[in-house]
Design a protein around this motif. Structure first.
Motif, short mmCIF file in Angstrom:
data_model
loop_
_atom_site.label_atom_id
_atom_site.label_comp_id
_atom_site.label_asym_id
_atom_site.label_seq_id
_atom_site.Cartn_x
_atom_site.Cartn_y
_atom_site.Cartn_z
N GLY A 1 -4.06 24.56 -78.73
CA GLY A 1 -3.75 25.65 -79.64
C GLY A 1 -2.88 25.28 -80.82
N LEU A 2 -2.48 26.31 -81.58
CA LEU A 2 -1.71 26.13 -82.81
C LEU A 2 -0.43 25.34 -82.61
CD1 LEU A 2 -2.04 29.65 -84.50
CD2 LEU A 2 -3.11 27.50 -85.25
N LEU A 3 0.29 25.63 -81.53
CA LEU A 3 1.56 24.95 -81.29
C LEU A 3 1.50 24.00 -80.10
CD1 LEU A 3 4.03 27.85 -82.13
CD2 LEU A 3 3.95 25.62 -83.24
N GLN A 4 0.27 23.57 -79.75
CA GLN A 4 0.05 22.55 -78.73
C GLN A 4 0.88 22.80 -77.46
OE1 GLN A 4 -2.33 19.50 -79.19
NE2 GLN A 4 -2.92 21.51 -80.00
N GLU B 1 1.90 20.27 -85.55
CA GLU B 1 1.24 20.16 -84.25
C GLU B 1 -0.28 20.26 -84.33
OE1 GLU B 1 2.56 19.41 -81.37
OE2 GLU B 1 4.65 19.42 -82.02
N SER B 2 -0.80 21.16 -85.18
CA SER B 2 -2.25 21.39 -85.15
C SER B 2 -2.90 21.52 -86.53
CB SER B 2 -2.54 22.68 -84.38
OG SER B 2 -2.02 23.80 -85.09
N TRP C 1 -5.07 12.59 -75.72
CA TRP C 1 -4.65 11.21 -75.61
C TRP C 1 -3.23 11.00 -75.09
CZ3 TRP C 1 -0.37 10.19 -78.50
CH2 TRP C 1 -0.12 11.06 -79.57
N ASP C 2 -2.31 12.04 -75.19
CA ASP C 2 -0.91 11.80 -74.78
C ASP C 2 -0.76 11.88 -73.26
OD1 ASP C 2 -1.02 14.47 -74.18
OD2 ASP C 2 0.51 15.10 -75.61
N ILE C 3 0.48 11.79 -72.78
CA ILE C 3 0.77 11.77 -71.35
C ILE C 3 0.30 13.04 -70.65
CG2 ILE C 3 3.10 12.67 -71.66
CD1 ILE C 3 1.89 10.11 -69.02
N ASN C 4 0.40 14.17 -71.36
CA ASN C 4 -0.06 15.43 -70.77
C ASN C 4 -1.56 15.39 -70.49
OD1 ASN C 4 2.47 16.76 -70.74
ND2 ASN C 4 2.27 17.23 -72.92
N ALA C 5 -2.30 14.83 -71.46
CA ALA C 5 -3.75 14.71 -71.28
C ALA C 5 -4.06 13.78 -70.12
CB ALA C 5 -4.39 14.20 -72.57
N ILE C 6 -3.31 12.68 -70.02
CA ILE C 6 -3.51 11.74 -68.92
C ILE C 6 -3.25 12.43 -67.57
CG2 ILE C 6 -2.63 9.63 -67.84
CD1 ILE C 6 -2.04 8.60 -70.68
N ASN C 7 -2.29 13.34 -67.55
CA ASN C 7 -1.96 14.08 -66.33
C ASN C 7 -2.90 15.26 -66.09
OD1 ASN C 7 0.20 12.40 -65.70
ND2 ASN C 7 1.66 13.64 -66.89
N ARG D 1 -7.99 25.86 -82.35
CA ARG D 1 -8.78 25.21 -81.30
C ARG D 1 -8.38 23.74 -81.12
NH1 ARG D 1 -10.90 28.75 -78.10
NH2 ARG D 1 -12.28 27.07 -77.36
N ALA D 2 -7.26 23.35 -81.69
CA ALA D 2 -6.81 21.96 -81.58
C ALA D 2 -6.45 21.63 -80.12
CB ALA D 2 -5.60 21.73 -82.48
N ILE D 3 -6.72 20.38 -79.72
CA ILE D 3 -6.40 19.92 -78.37
C ILE D 3 -6.03 18.45 -78.41
CG2 ILE D 3 -8.83 19.42 -77.86
CD1 ILE D 3 -8.23 20.13 -74.92
N ASN D 4 -5.04 18.07 -77.64
CA ASN D 4 -4.58 16.68 -77.58
C ASN D 4 -5.15 16.04 -76.32
OD1 ASN D 4 -3.06 14.30 -77.11
ND2 ASN D 4 -1.36 15.10 -78.32
#
Length: 234
Positions: free
Chosen positions: A185-188, A162-163, A173-179, A168-171
Motif C-alpha cells: 500500500g501507500l505507506l508500505q 514509500e510508494s 525483496w526486504d526482510i518482511n517479504a522474505i518472512n 497497489r505498491a508491494i515490497n
C-alpha cells in the motif's frame, strides 16, 4: 358373781363392728360374683387369669399404616420434585429470554453503528476526490475523529518515499517479504501491523488507500508520536 357392765358394753360394740365388716365382705363378694358372671364374649372380664392374658393385634393394620405413610412421603417428594423442576425450567426460560434480548440488542446496536459508519463513509466519499490528495485529506478527517496526529505534509512526504503514491505498491525483496509478510500500500504496511492498528470506520483492506494511511499513521503515533517524525523506513 356380779356382771361387769364394762365388759358387756364392749361385747356389744364388737358385735356391731363385726356386723359392719361382715356386710362389707358380703358386698365385695357379691361384686366379685357379678364381675365373674359377665359372659365370655364381653370386653371387661375379670378373673385371676387376667394378668397373663395376651393382647391380640393385626400385622395387616400396621402394614397398611406403613404403606399409607410411605405413599404420602413418596407423593410429597414427587410434588417437591415437580415444583423444583418447574422452577428450574422457568429460570432457564428466563435466562434464555434475557440472552436472546441481549443478543438482539447487541445486533441492533451493531447494525446501527454499521449504518452510521456506512453513512459517514458515503458522506466522506462524496466530499473527497479519488486521488492521492483526496485520500490524504479523507484519512486526516478520520484521524481527527480518533485523536491520531499527523499533518498533510508529513503523510504526503512518507507516502512519496514509500510508494510514490501507488496504492497497489508491494515490497517483495526486504526482510518482511522474505518472512512472508511483504509491505503493501501507500505507506508500505505489513499485514500484522495493519490488523493491529486498523481504525474502525475504514475498510479492513490493506489495499484501501485511506485505510492504509490511517492504520500507518496510528502505528506511527504509537511508536514515534506522529507520522511527522518519520523520515525513513519505520
Amino acid at each position: 358373781m356380779p356382771k361387769n357392765i364394762f365388759t358387756r358394753g364392749r361385747s356389744i360394740s364388737l358385735n356391731r363392728k363385726h356386723k359392719i365388716v361382715a356386710a362389707g365382705v358380703g358386698t365385695l363378694g357379691a361384686a366379685a360374683v357379678a364381675l365373674t358372671a359377665v359372659p365370655a364374649s364381653g370386653q371387661t372380664t375379670t378373673s385371676e387369669a387376667a394378668p397373663t392374658a395376651k393382647v391380640a393385634y393385626s400385622t395387616k393394620q400396621i402394614q397398611d399404616v406403613h404403606a399409607g405413610v410411605t405413599g404420602q412421603l413418596a407423593g410429597a417428594s414427587q410434588k417437591v420434585a415437580a415444583i423444583e423442576a418447574k422452577q428450574e425450567a422457568a429460570a432457564k426460560k428466563e435466562t434464555a429470554a434475557k440472552k436472546a434480548a441481549a443478543k438482539k440488542a447487541a445486533a441492533k446496536r451493531e447494525a446501527k453503528q454499521s449504518a452510521s459508519r456506512s453513512a459517514e463513509r458515503t458522506e466522506v466519499k462524496k466530499s473527497y476526490p479519488n486521488n492521492l490528495d483526496g485520500w490524504i485529506r479523507e484519512a486526516r478527517a478520520i484521524m481527527k475523529k480518533h485523536g491520531i496526529p499527523g499533518s498533510y505534509e508529513g503523510i504526503h512526504r512518507n507516502i512519496m518515499r514509500e510508494s510514490s503514491g501507488n496504492p497497489r505498491a508491494i515490497n517483495n525483496w526486504d526482510i518482511n517479504a522474505i518472512n512472508g509478510i511483504p509491505s503493501k500500500g501507500l505507506l508500505q504496511v505489513i499485514p500484522p501491523t495493519f490488523e493491529a492498528y486498523h481504525v474502525p470506520g475504514t475498510p479492513k483492506n490493506i489495499w484501501d488507500p485511506v485505510a492504509n494511511i490511517v492504520a500507518a499513521c496510528n502505528y506511527a503515533a504509537d511508536k514515534y508520536g506522529t507520522m511527522d517524525n518519520v523520515d525513513s523506513a519505520y
